[in-house]
Write an enzyme that holds these catalytic residues in place. Structure first.
Site, PDB file in Angstrom:
ATOM      1  N   LYS A 217       0.861  -1.190   0.000  1.00  0.00           N
ATOM      2  CA  LYS A 217       0.000   0.000   0.000  1.00  0.00           C
ATOM      3  C   LYS A 217       0.896   1.239   0.000  1.00  0.00           C
ATOM      4  O   LYS A 217       0.698   2.178   0.796  1.00  0.00           O
ATOM      5  CB  LYS A 217      -0.900   0.002   1.244  1.00  0.00           C
ATOM      6  CG  LYS A 217      -2.100  -0.896   1.158  1.00  0.00           C
ATOM      7  CD  LYS A 217      -3.182  -0.417   0.217  1.00  0.00           C
ATOM      8  CE  LYS A 217      -3.920   0.795   0.713  1.00  0.00           C
ATOM      9  NZ  LYS A 217      -4.960   1.240  -0.253  1.00  0.00           N
ATOM     10  N   ASP A 257      -5.127  -3.426  -2.361  1.00  0.00           N
ATOM     11  CA  ASP A 257      -6.579  -3.534  -2.561  1.00  0.00           C
ATOM     12  C   ASP A 257      -6.900  -3.964  -3.989  1.00  0.00           C
ATOM     13  O   ASP A 257      -7.785  -4.792  -4.218  1.00  0.00           O
ATOM     14  CB  ASP A 257      -7.308  -2.236  -2.185  1.00  0.00           C
ATOM     15  CG  ASP A 257      -6.578  -0.994  -2.633  1.00  0.00           C
ATOM     16  OD1 ASP A 257      -5.465  -0.755  -2.137  1.00  0.00           O
ATOM     17  OD2 ASP A 257      -7.101  -0.273  -3.490  1.00  0.00           O
ATOM     18  N   ASP A 281      -1.486 -11.435   5.836  1.00  0.00           N
ATOM     19  CA  ASP A 281      -2.481 -12.111   6.661  1.00  0.00           C
ATOM     20  C   ASP A 281      -3.826 -12.160   5.921  1.00  0.00           C
ATOM     21  O   ASP A 281      -4.446 -13.212   5.767  1.00  0.00           O
ATOM     22  CB  ASP A 281      -2.617 -11.339   7.983  1.00  0.00           C
ATOM     23  CG  ASP A 281      -3.297 -12.159   9.056  1.00  0.00           C
ATOM     24  OD1 ASP A 281      -3.578 -13.336   8.811  1.00  0.00           O
ATOM     25  OD2 ASP A 281      -3.543 -11.613  10.147  1.00  0.00           O
TER      26      ASP A 281
END
Ligand code: NAD
Length: 396
Positions: A217, A257, A281
């Site tokens: 990100k 994302d 995760d």
């Protein structure tokens, strides 16, 4: 005899001792089943030339009952000494001063890679249309990121002190609700990134896989996740220039994302994934769900530099079904397959995978999977294990 590391190489004796933690809850059911299967696969593949001696070491509830300690030093010593081990799921002790036994094991041996291969088995019902296109290996960084455990509870003197430091010394003015904030710190380092990305690229090259995708990100967290991307590319260009120019490997990156969307829309685009701890995760669980869920996802925590590796069932102790001969042992069986591959005992690993594939195609599976299969024949944990063993015995 012990596995040893000499320079870059793992030296594996033909009669190898592997320490194992049985695991709490369903651990007592899945561990013996998976060991029997591995023993049979090794016997079939090597006709007695190779074998595994399983050495039990204690952790979790079983350890606490026997020794008063959740994670005895002897257990850590055994994993340290033998390099390669395997574990069932462990109960997280509440209020015992240990955050998590799994985290303690990872930290003690500095197991910096959480390795999660994700592939679909024919016959297993998936929520996506083309699960056969999912074939990825996730390298999740295991020691850094917001997971490092550096955080302060709201309202404590530490949280107030940290707030004062941010405001007075760092000139921070962006905290929206100062008095009611808790704080966490996200360390991401060059070394931590480099050893993870290097391991992912080496794995891709060794297994003739086409690409390594850096998932991050960095568009928002520019210095931490953005640093991961920048340092990852720099390492690839510095250490793998030849392989890149010869087209043996492609390095690319994608925002986390977008990656999660793309895994559903175009999973065939991705092969090896290198990512930070928290992203890893989420990604591991989504991808596991795409190929049949929690009962069959294998995993390992590895330090490729020291050779230390602990293979594990990725699900928890499943207390709701423990002792009922219902639990799906596939996660631990496939983790054992990863262990065999890590030892270089590929023939035994392939035999086991093939036997499982055949079982699923026939609809032979534990209830959690069989109930969704059109040809499903629900089996108990023990009977599923026996089915795999029968198939192994029929192999040439
Ligand atoms: P869980 O994975 O134990 O169970 C979640 C649900 O999935 C339950 O309904 C369970 O029956 C089902 N399930 C899990 N594994 C299954 C399998 N192999 N076959 C069929 N069904 C399966 O998660 P939880 O309930 O959140 O945690 C229970 C305990 O396990 C807690 O103490 C937790 O800390 C611990 N835990 C340990 C590990 C580990 O050791 N790696 C991982 C996760 C949770």
């Amino acid at each position: 005899m012990k596995v040893q590391k000499q320079g870059e190489k793992l030296i594996v004796p033909d009669q190898v001792t592997i320490p194992f933690i049985e695991g709490d809850g369903v651990g007592a059911e899945i561990t013996p089943v998976s060991q029997k299967i591995v023993n049979e696969a090794v016997k079939t593949a090597y006709q007695g030339k190779r074998s595994i001696e399983w050495k039990e070491v204690l952790a979790g509830e079983k350890a606490f009952k026997a020794t008063g300690n959740w994670l005895p030093d002897e257990t850590l010593d055994a994993f340290r000494e033998h390099l390669v081990g395997i574990k069932g799921p462990l109960t997280t002790p509440i209020g015992e001063g240990i955050r998590s036994l799994n985290v303690a094991l990872r930290q003690t041996l500095d197991l910096y890679v959480c390795l999660r291969p994700v592939r679909w088995f024919k016959g297993v019902v998936s929520p996506i249309k083309e699960p056969q296109k999912v074939d990825m290996v996730i390298f999740r960084e295991n020691t850094e990121d917001i997971y490092a455990g550096i955080e302060w509870q709201q309202g404590t003197p530490e949280a107030r002190k940290f707030l004062r430091f941010l405001k007075d010394e760092m000139g921070v003015t962006k905290i929206r609700f100062e008095d009611t904030s808790a704080f966490g710190v996200k360390p991401v380092s060059i070394e931590g990134t480099e050893r993870l990305v290097r391991s992912a690229i080496e794995y891709a090259l060794e297994n003739h896989l086409p690409s390594v995708t850096l998932v991050h990100k960095g568009n928002i967290m520019k210095y931490t996740e953005g640093g991961f991307k920048k340092w990852g590319y720099a390492l690839a260009e510095r250490e793998f220039a030849k392989e890149l120019s010869e087209g043996k490997i492609i390095i690319n990156d994608v925002i986390a994302d977008a990656f999660l969307q793309n895994t559903l829309l175009t999973p065939e685009k991705y092969s090896v994934i290198a990512t930070l701890n928290l992203n890893g995760d989420y990604i591991s669980d989504q991808l596991a769900a795409m190929v049949g869920g929690i009962g069959i996802a294998p995993g390992a925590n590895i330090n490729y530099l020291s050779g230390h590796a602990i293979f594990e069932a990725t699900h928890g102790t499943a207390p709701d079904i423990a002792g009922q001969n219902k639990v799906n042992p596939s996660s631990l069986i496939l983790s054992s397959v990863m262990l065999l591959e890590y030892l270089g005992w590929k023939e035994a690993a392939d035999l086991t995978t093939k036997a499982m594939e055949e079982a699923f195609i026939n609809g032979e599976a534990t209830t959690d999977l069989a109930r969704f299969m059109p040809n499903g024949k629900p089996l108990g944990t023990i009977e599923f294990g026996e089915t795999i063993i029968k198939k192994l015995r029929l192999e040439p």
